[in-house]
Write a protein that holds these residues in place. Structure first.
Motif, PDB file in Angstrom:
ATOM      1  N   ILE A   1      45.130  43.937  43.703  1.00 31.01           N
ATOM      2  CA  ILE A   1      43.770  43.911  43.910  1.00 31.01           C
ATOM      3  C   ILE A   1      43.502  43.693  45.409  1.00 31.01           C
ATOM      4  O   ILE A   1      43.963  42.956  46.054  1.00 31.01           O
ATOM      5  CB  ILE A   1      43.398  42.466  43.194  1.00 31.01           C
ATOM      6  CG1 ILE A   1      43.706  42.449  41.456  1.00 31.01           C
ATOM      7  CG2 ILE A   1      41.716  42.277  43.395  1.00 31.01           C
ATOM      8  CD1 ILE A   1      43.082  41.260  41.131  1.00 31.01           C
ATOM      9  N   GLU A   2      42.758  44.540  45.790  1.00 32.13           N
ATOM     10  CA  GLU A   2      42.700  44.978  47.045  1.00 32.13           C
ATOM     11  C   GLU A   2      41.163  44.486  47.593  1.00 32.13           C
ATOM     12  O   GLU A   2      40.149  44.718  46.768  1.00 32.13           O
ATOM     13  CB  GLU A   2      43.079  46.278  47.551  1.00 32.13           C
ATOM     14  CG  GLU A   2      44.340  46.610  47.395  1.00 32.13           C
ATOM     15  CD  GLU A   2      44.975  48.111  47.587  1.00 32.13           C
ATOM     16  OE1 GLU A   2      43.964  48.734  48.066  1.00 32.13           O
ATOM     17  OE2 GLU A   2      45.936  48.486  47.889  1.00 32.13           O
ATOM     18  N   GLU A   3      41.040  44.128  48.769  1.00 33.57           N
ATOM     19  CA  GLU A   3      39.610  43.863  49.233  1.00 33.57           C
ATOM     20  C   GLU A   3      39.733  44.085  50.896  1.00 33.57           C
ATOM     21  O   GLU A   3      40.767  43.704  51.569  1.00 33.57           O
ATOM     22  CB  GLU A   3      39.150  42.219  49.154  1.00 33.57           C
ATOM     23  CG  GLU A   3      37.973  41.811  49.611  1.00 33.57           C
ATOM     24  CD  GLU A   3      36.958  42.561  48.940  1.00 33.57           C
ATOM     25  OE1 GLU A   3      35.776  42.584  49.749  1.00 33.57           O
ATOM     26  OE2 GLU A   3      36.866  43.102  47.759  1.00 33.57           O
TER      27      GLU A   3
ATOM     28  N   VAL B   1      43.332  43.758  52.355  1.00 38.88           N
ATOM     29  CA  VAL B   1      44.198  42.601  51.812  1.00 38.88           C
ATOM     30  C   VAL B   1      44.343  42.629  50.310  1.00 38.88           C
ATOM     31  O   VAL B   1      43.311  43.295  49.631  1.00 38.88           O
ATOM     32  CB  VAL B   1      43.458  41.294  52.069  1.00 38.88           C
ATOM     33  CG1 VAL B   1      44.188  39.998  51.809  1.00 38.88           C
ATOM     34  CG2 VAL B   1      43.119  41.345  53.760  1.00 38.88           C
ATOM     35  N   ALA B   2      45.680  42.394  49.960  1.00 37.17           N
ATOM     36  CA  ALA B   2      45.740  42.536  48.693  1.00 37.17           C
ATOM     37  C   ALA B   2      46.557  41.281  47.945  1.00 37.17           C
ATOM     38  O   ALA B   2      47.498  40.699  48.860  1.00 37.17           O
ATOM     39  CB  ALA B   2      46.726  43.721  48.232  1.00 37.17           C
ATOM     40  N   ILE B   3      46.490  41.011  46.761  1.00 33.72           N
ATOM     41  CA  ILE B   3      47.223  39.982  46.075  1.00 33.72           C
ATOM     42  C   ILE B   3      47.613  40.582  44.682  1.00 33.72           C
ATOM     43  O   ILE B   3      46.903  41.316  43.957  1.00 33.72           O
ATOM     44  CB  ILE B   3      46.461  38.698  45.903  1.00 33.72           C
ATOM     45  CG1 ILE B   3      47.384  37.693  45.267  1.00 33.72           C
ATOM     46  CG2 ILE B   3      45.478  38.906  44.970  1.00 33.72           C
ATOM     47  CD1 ILE B   3      46.805  36.151  45.665  1.00 33.72           C
ATOM     48  N   ASP B   4      48.750  40.260  44.297  1.00 34.41           N
ATOM     49  CA  ASP B   4      49.242  40.622  42.897  1.00 34.41           C
ATOM     50  C   ASP B   4      48.636  40.115  41.924  1.00 34.41           C
ATOM     51  O   ASP B   4      48.364  38.999  41.654  1.00 34.41           O
ATOM     52  CB  ASP B   4      50.820  40.195  42.615  1.00 34.41           C
ATOM     53  CG  ASP B   4      51.470  40.910  41.574  1.00 34.41           C
ATOM     54  OD1 ASP B   4      50.768  41.823  40.907  1.00 34.41           O
ATOM     55  OD2 ASP B   4      52.836  40.554  41.421  1.00 34.41           O
ATOM     56  N   GLU B   5      47.906  40.916  40.920  1.00 40.21           N
ATOM     57  CA  GLU B   5      47.245  40.210  39.958  1.00 40.21           C
ATOM     58  C   GLU B   5      48.165  39.543  38.754  1.00 40.21           C
ATOM     59  O   GLU B   5      47.528  38.696  38.216  1.00 40.21           O
ATOM     60  CB  GLU B   5      46.601  41.600  39.102  1.00 40.21           C
ATOM     61  CG  GLU B   5      47.173  42.656  38.508  1.00 40.21           C
ATOM     62  CD  GLU B   5      47.483  43.895  39.334  1.00 40.21           C
ATOM     63  OE1 GLU B   5      48.159  44.510  39.247  1.00 40.21           O
ATOM     64  OE2 GLU B   5      46.948  43.934  40.425  1.00 40.21           O
ATOM     65  N   ASN B   6      49.377  39.806  38.675  1.00 42.34           N
ATOM     66  CA  ASN B   6      50.199  38.846  37.966  1.00 42.34           C
ATOM     67  C   ASN B   6      50.166  37.467  38.371  1.00 42.34           C
ATOM     68  O   ASN B   6      50.267  36.533  37.494  1.00 42.34           O
ATOM     69  CB  ASN B   6      51.748  39.497  37.884  1.00 42.34           C
ATOM     70  CG  ASN B   6      51.777  40.586  37.188  1.00 42.34           C
ATOM     71  OD1 ASN B   6      51.158  40.756  36.128  1.00 42.34           O
ATOM     72  ND2 ASN B   6      52.457  41.696  37.401  1.00 42.34           N
ATOM     73  N   LEU B   7      50.327  37.408  39.695  1.00 40.42           N
ATOM     74  CA  LEU B   7      49.965  35.979  40.298  1.00 40.42           C
ATOM     75  C   LEU B   7      48.747  35.340  39.922  1.00 40.42           C
ATOM     76  O   LEU B   7      48.781  33.891  39.532  1.00 40.42           O
ATOM     77  CB  LEU B   7      50.339  35.945  41.791  1.00 40.42           C
ATOM     78  CG  LEU B   7      51.507  36.341  42.259  1.00 40.42           C
ATOM     79  CD1 LEU B   7      51.719  36.476  43.744  1.00 40.42           C
ATOM     80  CD2 LEU B   7      52.652  35.301  41.874  1.00 40.42           C
ATOM     81  N   LEU B   8      47.856  36.028  39.983  1.00 38.93           N
ATOM     82  CA  LEU B   8      46.477  35.470  39.569  1.00 38.93           C
ATOM     83  C   LEU B   8      46.121  35.208  38.146  1.00 38.93           C
ATOM     84  O   LEU B   8      45.849  34.045  37.776  1.00 38.93           O
ATOM     85  CB  LEU B   8      45.183  36.387  39.801  1.00 38.93           C
ATOM     86  CG  LEU B   8      44.981  36.726  41.423  1.00 38.93           C
ATOM     87  CD1 LEU B   8      43.991  37.628  41.626  1.00 38.93           C
ATOM     88  CD2 LEU B   8      44.524  35.452  42.054  1.00 38.93           C
ATOM     89  N   LEU B   9      46.864  35.741  37.226  1.00 44.05           N
ATOM     90  CA  LEU B   9      47.071  35.434  36.139  1.00 44.05           C
ATOM     91  C   LEU B   9      47.746  34.229  35.637  1.00 44.05           C
ATOM     92  O   LEU B   9      47.331  33.557  34.821  1.00 44.05           O
ATOM     93  CB  LEU B   9      47.528  36.769  35.094  1.00 44.05           C
ATOM     94  CG  LEU B   9      47.637  36.804  33.479  1.00 44.05           C
ATOM     95  CD1 LEU B   9      46.389  36.509  33.052  1.00 44.05           C
ATOM     96  CD2 LEU B   9      48.320  37.818  33.036  1.00 44.05           C
TER      97      LEU B   9
END
Length: 144
Positions: A2-4, A65-73
Motif C-alpha cells: 500500500i503506497e502513499e 511511502v509503502a507498507i506491506d498489506e499482509n503486515l496490516l492484516l
C-alpha cells in the motif's frame, strides 16, 4: 504494498520523518472510507512518522511511502480478534468453573471476561513493542 505520497520533514540520526503529501490520490474520491489505499494516508496526516529509507533524501523531498498489506492484516487480527477471543474465553472458563454457584456467578463471569480482555490488551502491547514495531514500519520506495 500500500503506497502513499509523503514529504520529508526532517532527517536526524539516519532516520527519515515524513508527513502526508498535499496531493493525496484519494483526496477527491468518494469511496475513500472503504478503500485500503487510503490507510497509510489516514495515519500520516495526523503527525510526522519515522520511516526507513535506503535512498539519499533531504528535507522537502516528495517520496512514495509503502507498507506491506499482509503486515496490516496481521496487526488488525492481533488488535481486534485476540481481545475478543480473550473476552469470550475468560467468560467461558468462569462460567464452567462456577456452574454450581448461581448466586454470584454472573458477577464473576463478567469480571473474568473483563480481566482476560485487559490482560490480552497488555500482552498485545508488550508483543507489539518487542516484535512487531521492529519490522512493521513504512519504507520509502522511491522519490517522486
Amino acid at each position: 504494498m500500500i503506497e502513499e505520497s509523503a514529504i520529508v520533514v526532517k532527517i536526524e540520526n539516519h532516520q527519515v520523518w515524513v508527513e502526508s503529501g498535499p496531493y493525496g490520490a484519494c483526496g477527491g474520491c468518494l469511496k475513500k472510507a472503504s478503500c485500503a489505499t487510503n490507510a497509510i494516508g489516514s495515519v500520516l496526516k495526523k503527525k510526522s512518522v519515522p520511516v526507513d529509507s535506503d535512498i539519499q533524501l533531504k528535507t522537502g523531498d516528495q517520496v512514495m511511502v509503502a507498507i506491506d498489506e499482509n503486515l496490516l492484516l496481521r496487526a488488525s487480527l492481533l488488535l481486534y480478534l485476540t481481545p475478543l477471543i480473550a473476552l469470550f474465553t475468560g467468560a467461558g472458563i468462569a462460567d464452567w468453573l462456577l456452574a454450581d454457584n448461581a448466586k454470584s456467578a454472573d458477577v464473576w463471569i463478567a469480571g473474568s471476561a473483563v480481566l482476560s480482555f485487559l490482560v490480552s490488551l497488555w500482552l498485545i502491547n508488550k508483543a507489539q513493542s518487542l516484535l512487531i514495531m521492529s519490522y512493521a514500519r513504512p519504507v520509502v520506495v522511491r522519490k517522486v
